[in-house]
Write an enzyme that holds these catalytic residues in place. Structure first.
Site, PDB file in Angstrom:
ATOM      1  N   GLY A  40      28.867   5.104  -2.684  1.00 52.77           N
ATOM      2  CA  GLY A  40      27.486   5.557  -2.695  1.00 52.77           C
ATOM      3  C   GLY A  40      26.680   4.635  -3.588  1.00 52.77           C
ATOM      4  O   GLY A  40      27.252   3.844  -4.354  1.00 52.77           O
ATOM      5  N   GLN A  68      20.042   2.639  -9.357  1.00 56.77           N
ATOM      6  CA  GLN A  68      21.084   1.645  -9.641  1.00 56.77           C
ATOM      7  C   GLN A  68      20.674   0.243  -9.201  1.00 56.77           C
ATOM      8  O   GLN A  68      21.317  -0.727  -9.596  1.00 56.77           O
ATOM      9  CB  GLN A  68      22.394   2.020  -8.931  1.00 56.77           C
ATOM     10  CG  GLN A  68      23.116   3.205  -9.551  1.00 56.77           C
ATOM     11  CD  GLN A  68      24.424   3.429  -8.838  1.00 56.77           C
ATOM     12  OE1 GLN A  68      24.463   4.110  -7.816  1.00 56.77           O
ATOM     13  NE2 GLN A  68      25.501   2.853  -9.339  1.00 56.77           N
ATOM     14  N   LEU A 102      29.684   1.655  -9.628  1.00 59.15           N
ATOM     15  CA  LEU A 102      29.294   0.238  -9.565  1.00 59.15           C
ATOM     16  C   LEU A 102      28.460  -0.170 -10.776  1.00 59.15           C
ATOM     17  O   LEU A 102      28.351  -1.348 -11.067  1.00 59.15           O
ATOM     18  CB  LEU A 102      28.507  -0.028  -8.280  1.00 59.15           C
ATOM     19  CG  LEU A 102      29.299   0.130  -6.972  1.00 59.15           C
ATOM     20  CD1 LEU A 102      28.367  -0.022  -5.774  1.00 59.15           C
ATOM     21  CD2 LEU A 102      30.441  -0.873  -6.895  1.00 59.15           C
ATOM     22  N   GLU A 122      26.444  10.850  -7.045  1.00 62.63           N
ATOM     23  CA  GLU A 122      25.221  10.110  -6.665  1.00 62.63           C
ATOM     24  C   GLU A 122      23.966  10.851  -7.105  1.00 62.63           C
ATOM     25  O   GLU A 122      23.010  10.237  -7.590  1.00 62.63           O
ATOM     26  CB  GLU A 122      25.175   9.871  -5.148  1.00 62.63           C
ATOM     27  CG  GLU A 122      26.231   8.917  -4.630  1.00 62.63           C
ATOM     28  CD  GLU A 122      26.394   7.662  -5.468  1.00 62.63           C
ATOM     29  OE1 GLU A 122      25.378   7.066  -5.870  1.00 62.63           O
ATOM     30  OE2 GLU A 122      27.538   7.279  -5.748  1.00 62.63           O
ATOM     31  N   HIS A 153      23.008  10.366 -10.669  1.00 65.97           N
ATOM     32  CA  HIS A 153      22.292   9.107 -10.959  1.00 65.97           C
ATOM     33  C   HIS A 153      20.777   9.321 -10.940  1.00 65.97           C
ATOM     34  O   HIS A 153      20.046   8.745 -11.758  1.00 65.97           O
ATOM     35  CB  HIS A 153      22.634   8.039  -9.911  1.00 65.97           C
ATOM     36  CG  HIS A 153      23.895   7.279 -10.184  1.00 65.97           C
ATOM     37  ND1 HIS A 153      24.060   6.510 -11.313  1.00 65.97           N
ATOM     38  CD2 HIS A 153      25.040   7.140  -9.476  1.00 65.97           C
ATOM     39  CE1 HIS A 153      25.264   5.934 -11.276  1.00 65.97           C
ATOM     40  NE2 HIS A 153      25.876   6.311 -10.177  1.00 65.97           N
TER      41      HIS A 153
END
Ligand code: NI
Length: 194
Positions: free
Chosen positions: A52, A57, A106, A148, A151
């Site tokens: 995701g 990000q 990530l 996700e 975030h």
């Protein structure tokens, strides 16, 4: 179709990762600017083998995220998730139970850790056409969605790690934890169906 642009992924410490992302007005979802951005977000997620990717990000603090799991080398035990784009998503737990999910990100290079996640949740919001989404997510898949959506509220998985001794590099995960976790993950999938 424009040529996609691979976007730079913010790494932990970048202030944008701690911003509360801004809602996207429903009437702007289908604008060329937002549609182009969504295509780039998906391409960047796939290029980086992410399960995701949230807009903040990639330095765009908007409430948009993409999720997809096919044959993911970073997470070989995860059930598949078809490509899902969410705009202004909201997650509501549908159980009080949690399971421990070994997560990576990530934006957090070479680190994994155990995070409690609800194995059953409702997700509402808009899709990339601006149409309402109302879905239930289960098991490991529910954990991926919660990661996700965190975030978008400026939260990283490391904020939710309870047992700091679970933190490890990806090499150490493969060496010491993957076999055991893959077994536990299979049980979560068996019980919750996701
Ligand atoms: Ni992440």
């Amino acid at each position: 179709m424009h040529a996609v642009t691979l976007l730079k992924i913010a790494q932990i410490g970048e202030p944008v990762l701690r911003q509360i992302a801004e809602p996207v007005p429903a009437e702007e979802v289908k604008s060329e600017a937002i549609q182009t951005f969504i295509d780039d977000l998906i391409a960047t997620m796939r290029d980086a083998n992410g399960a995701g990717l949230a807009a903040n990000q990639v330095f765009r603090p908007l409430r948009i995220c993409a999720i997809e799991v096919s044959d993911n080398p970073r997470y070989p035990y995860k059930p598949k998730i078809p490509l899902t784009v969410l705009v202004n998503p909201v997650v509501t737990p549908l159980t009080k139970l949690t399971f421990d999910n070994y997560e990576g990100c990530l934006s957090v290079p070479n680190l994994r850790g155990l995070v409690p996640r609800y194995p059953h949740a409702r997700v509402t919001g808009l899709d990339r056409e601006g149409q309402p989404v109302d879905m239930e997510v289960k098991g490991l898949t529910a954990g991926t969605f919660q990661h996700e959506l965190d975030h978008l509220d400026g939260r990283l998985f490391v904020d939710s790690v309870i047992d700091l001794a679970s933190l490890c590099t990806w090499d150490a995960f493969a060496r010491y934890h993957q076999a055991d976790f893959a077994e536990r993950a299979r049980r979560v999938v068996d019980v919750w169906g996701g």
